[in-house]
Structures are given as C-alpha cells and as structure tokens.
Design a protein around this motif. Structure first.
Motif, PDB file in Angstrom:
ATOM      1  N   THR A  39       0.821  -1.201   0.000  1.00  0.00           N
ATOM      2  CA  THR A  39       0.000   0.000   0.000  1.00  0.00           C
ATOM      3  C   THR A  39       0.861   1.258   0.000  1.00  0.00           C
ATOM      4  OG1 THR A  39      -0.201   0.372   2.386  1.00  0.00           O
ATOM      5  CG2 THR A  39      -1.702  -1.262   1.384  1.00  0.00           C
ATOM      6  N   ILE A  40       0.227   2.364  -0.287  1.00  0.00           N
ATOM      7  CA  ILE A  40       0.920   3.649  -0.284  1.00  0.00           C
ATOM      8  C   ILE A  40       1.376   4.040   1.120  1.00  0.00           C
ATOM      9  CG2 ILE A  40      -0.097   4.546  -2.390  1.00  0.00           C
ATOM     10  CD1 ILE A  40      -2.153   6.041  -0.677  1.00  0.00           C
ATOM     11  N   LEU A  41       0.918   3.327   2.142  1.00  0.00           N
ATOM     12  CA  LEU A  41       1.362   3.577   3.512  1.00  0.00           C
ATOM     13  C   LEU A  41       2.697   2.904   3.808  1.00  0.00           C
ATOM     14  CD1 LEU A  41      -1.976   3.070   5.480  1.00  0.00           C
ATOM     15  CD2 LEU A  41      -1.113   5.145   4.378  1.00  0.00           C
ATOM     16  N   GLY A  52       5.995  16.592  -5.551  1.00  0.00           N
ATOM     17  CA  GLY A  52       6.831  15.973  -4.536  1.00  0.00           C
ATOM     18  C   GLY A  52       6.735  14.466  -4.647  1.00  0.00           C
ATOM     19  N   MET A  53       7.279  13.789  -3.666  1.00  0.00           N
ATOM     20  CA  MET A  53       7.267  12.335  -3.641  1.00  0.00           C
ATOM     21  C   MET A  53       6.588  11.888  -2.348  1.00  0.00           C
ATOM     22  SD  MET A  53       8.297   9.780  -5.543  1.00  0.00           S
ATOM     23  CE  MET A  53       9.619  10.371  -6.557  1.00  0.00           C
ATOM     24  N   THR A  54       5.598  11.000  -2.488  1.00  0.00           N
ATOM     25  CA  THR A  54       4.951  10.494  -1.282  1.00  0.00           C
ATOM     26  C   THR A  54       5.784   9.364  -0.703  1.00  0.00           C
ATOM     27  OG1 THR A  54       3.605   8.733  -2.273  1.00  0.00           O
ATOM     28  CG2 THR A  54       2.663  10.967  -2.258  1.00  0.00           C
ATOM     29  N   SER A  55       5.623   9.162   0.586  1.00  0.00           N
ATOM     30  CA  SER A  55       6.273   8.026   1.235  1.00  0.00           C
ATOM     31  C   SER A  55       5.504   7.692   2.505  1.00  0.00           C
ATOM     32  CB  SER A  55       7.734   8.328   1.552  1.00  0.00           C
ATOM     33  OG  SER A  55       7.841   9.434   2.424  1.00  0.00           O
ATOM     34  N   GLY A  56       5.637   6.452   2.909  1.00  0.00           N
ATOM     35  CA  GLY A  56       5.015   6.006   4.136  1.00  0.00           C
ATOM     36  C   GLY A  56       6.065   5.828   5.209  1.00  0.00           C
ATOM     37  N   SER A  57       5.593   5.631   6.415  1.00  0.00           N
ATOM     38  CA  SER A  57       6.474   5.308   7.536  1.00  0.00           C
ATOM     39  C   SER A  57       5.658   4.486   8.516  1.00  0.00           C
ATOM     40  CB  SER A  57       7.006   6.569   8.216  1.00  0.00           C
ATOM     41  OG  SER A  57       5.985   7.189   8.973  1.00  0.00           O
ATOM     42  N   VAL A  58       6.330   3.775   9.379  1.00  0.00           N
ATOM     43  CA  VAL A  58       5.626   2.951  10.362  1.00  0.00           C
ATOM     44  C   VAL A  58       4.738   3.823  11.238  1.00  0.00           C
ATOM     45  CG1 VAL A  58       5.935   1.435  12.356  1.00  0.00           C
ATOM     46  CG2 VAL A  58       7.400   1.170  10.352  1.00  0.00           C
ATOM     47  N   THR A  59       5.265   4.949  11.686  1.00  0.00           N
ATOM     48  CA  THR A  59       4.504   5.844  12.559  1.00  0.00           C
ATOM     49  C   THR A  59       3.257   6.373  11.866  1.00  0.00           C
ATOM     50  OG1 THR A  59       6.575   6.516  13.611  1.00  0.00           O
ATOM     51  CG2 THR A  59       4.666   7.921  13.971  1.00  0.00           C
ATOM     52  N   LEU A  60       3.408   6.865  10.643  1.00  0.00           N
ATOM     53  CA  LEU A  60       2.261   7.390   9.907  1.00  0.00           C
ATOM     54  C   LEU A  60       1.269   6.286   9.559  1.00  0.00           C
ATOM     55  CD1 LEU A  60       3.965   9.949   7.491  1.00  0.00           C
ATOM     56  CD2 LEU A  60       2.482  10.466   9.438  1.00  0.00           C
ATOM     57  N   ALA A  61       1.778   5.110   9.175  1.00  0.00           N
ATOM     58  CA  ALA A  61       0.901   4.002   8.776  1.00  0.00           C
ATOM     59  C   ALA A  61      -0.025   3.587   9.914  1.00  0.00           C
ATOM     60  CB  ALA A  61       1.727   2.809   8.303  1.00  0.00           C
ATOM     61  N   LEU A  78       0.161   9.042   5.204  1.00  0.00           N
ATOM     62  CA  LEU A  78       1.441   9.045   4.514  1.00  0.00           C
ATOM     63  C   LEU A  78       1.873  10.498   4.350  1.00  0.00           C
ATOM     64  CD1 LEU A  78       1.125   8.551   0.698  1.00  0.00           C
ATOM     65  CD2 LEU A  78      -0.887   8.546   2.136  1.00  0.00           C
ATOM     66  N   SER A  79       3.037  10.736   3.770  1.00  0.00           N
ATOM     67  CA  SER A  79       3.497  12.114   3.614  1.00  0.00           C
ATOM     68  C   SER A  79       3.926  12.377   2.177  1.00  0.00           C
ATOM     69  CB  SER A  79       4.662  12.404   4.569  1.00  0.00           C
ATOM     70  OG  SER A  79       5.785  11.620   4.227  1.00  0.00           O
ATOM     71  N   ILE A  80       4.019  13.650   1.856  1.00  0.00           N
ATOM     72  CA  ILE A  80       4.596  14.092   0.585  1.00  0.00           C
ATOM     73  C   ILE A  80       5.651  15.128   0.953  1.00  0.00           C
ATOM     74  CG2 ILE A  80       2.735  15.794   0.220  1.00  0.00           C
ATOM     75  CD1 ILE A  80       3.224  15.424  -2.828  1.00  0.00           C
TER      76      ILE A  80
END
Length: 135
Positions: A20-22, A39-48, A53-55
């Motif tokens: 997933t995108i997360l 920008g570029m999106t990315s996930g992280s354990v904390t955000l997921a 997710l973030s950009i």
C-alpha cells in the motif's frame, strides 16, 4: 475506487499481493492539485499506524495547504497522471527552510479494503518508457 491504494507484486493468475501507499518502500510521484507543486509520497511505520502518509520536497513558495488534494503526477511511468491519493491534513516547514512536508489522509480506506481496481497498462506508461530510452 476512492483513491490510489498501492502497487501489486507477486502476481498470480487469481491473486496478487499489494504494497500500500502507507508502506515505507512505496514512493509515488505526486502533485498538489491546487498549486501544481510536485513531490514524492512516502510512508512510515509511525504514519501508517494512523492510516497516513506524507509528501515531501514541496516548494515553500507554492503554499500547499490543509485540505488540498494530492494526486499522482504520472512521472516515472508507474502510475497514470491524476489518480487521487488523498487530502493534506497538515503542513510543516522542513529544516532547510526551503521545502515543506505535508501529511496526507488517503481517500481509500486502506485498512478496511475488500475490493480494488487494478490498472495493468496505460498510455503514459509507454510514453515514459520511450522517454527513458531516449535519455
């Protein structure tokens, strides 16, 4: 479908696994629809854990704002242009003072999905491949 979910891998005739995108390994070239900032999106354990997710690398001058819509840019040829990803929930200035990072709430309810629509091919994919061959 409400929005982009992720990328399929380990595909068989009757099934596929999806990152997933997360997921921190999934990055999506994206843009903020109101400003056009990319920008570029990315996930992280904390955000997921929060379903977010973030950009990053958003221009400070472009002024991404809460409630702006983020969509795929089509760059890189993995996703077509314009697939909705989500809505910006918060924006913070990066330590360099030049760029910003925004937190995105995906349109797709990723934690409770039962069905997805799979895109196997699209016009921009061929164009991106042709462009890569030229460079």
């Amino acid at each position: 479908p409400a929005g982009l979910v992720g990328v399929a891998y380990d595909v068989t005739l009757n099934s596929a696994k999806v990152r997933t995108i997360l997921d921190s390994s999934v990055q999506v070239s994206a843009y903020v629809s109101r400003s056009g900032d990319e920008g570029m999106t990315s996930g992280s354990v904390t955000l997921a854990r929060e379903g977010l997710l973030s950009i990053d690398s958003l221009s400070r001058e472009a002024g991404a704002m809460v409630d702006d819509i983020v969509a795929t840019s089509g760059k890189g040829g993995l996703y077509p242009h314009g697939l909705p990803i989500g809505k910006i929930q918060s924006v913070v200035q990066d330590s360099d003072g030049l760029t910003m990072t925004a937190t995105i709430k995906p349109f797709a309810d990723i934690k409770n999905l039962t069905d997805v629509f799979v895109i196997v091919d699209f016009e921009e994919k061929a164009a991106a491949a042709d462009q890569s061959a030229v460079e």
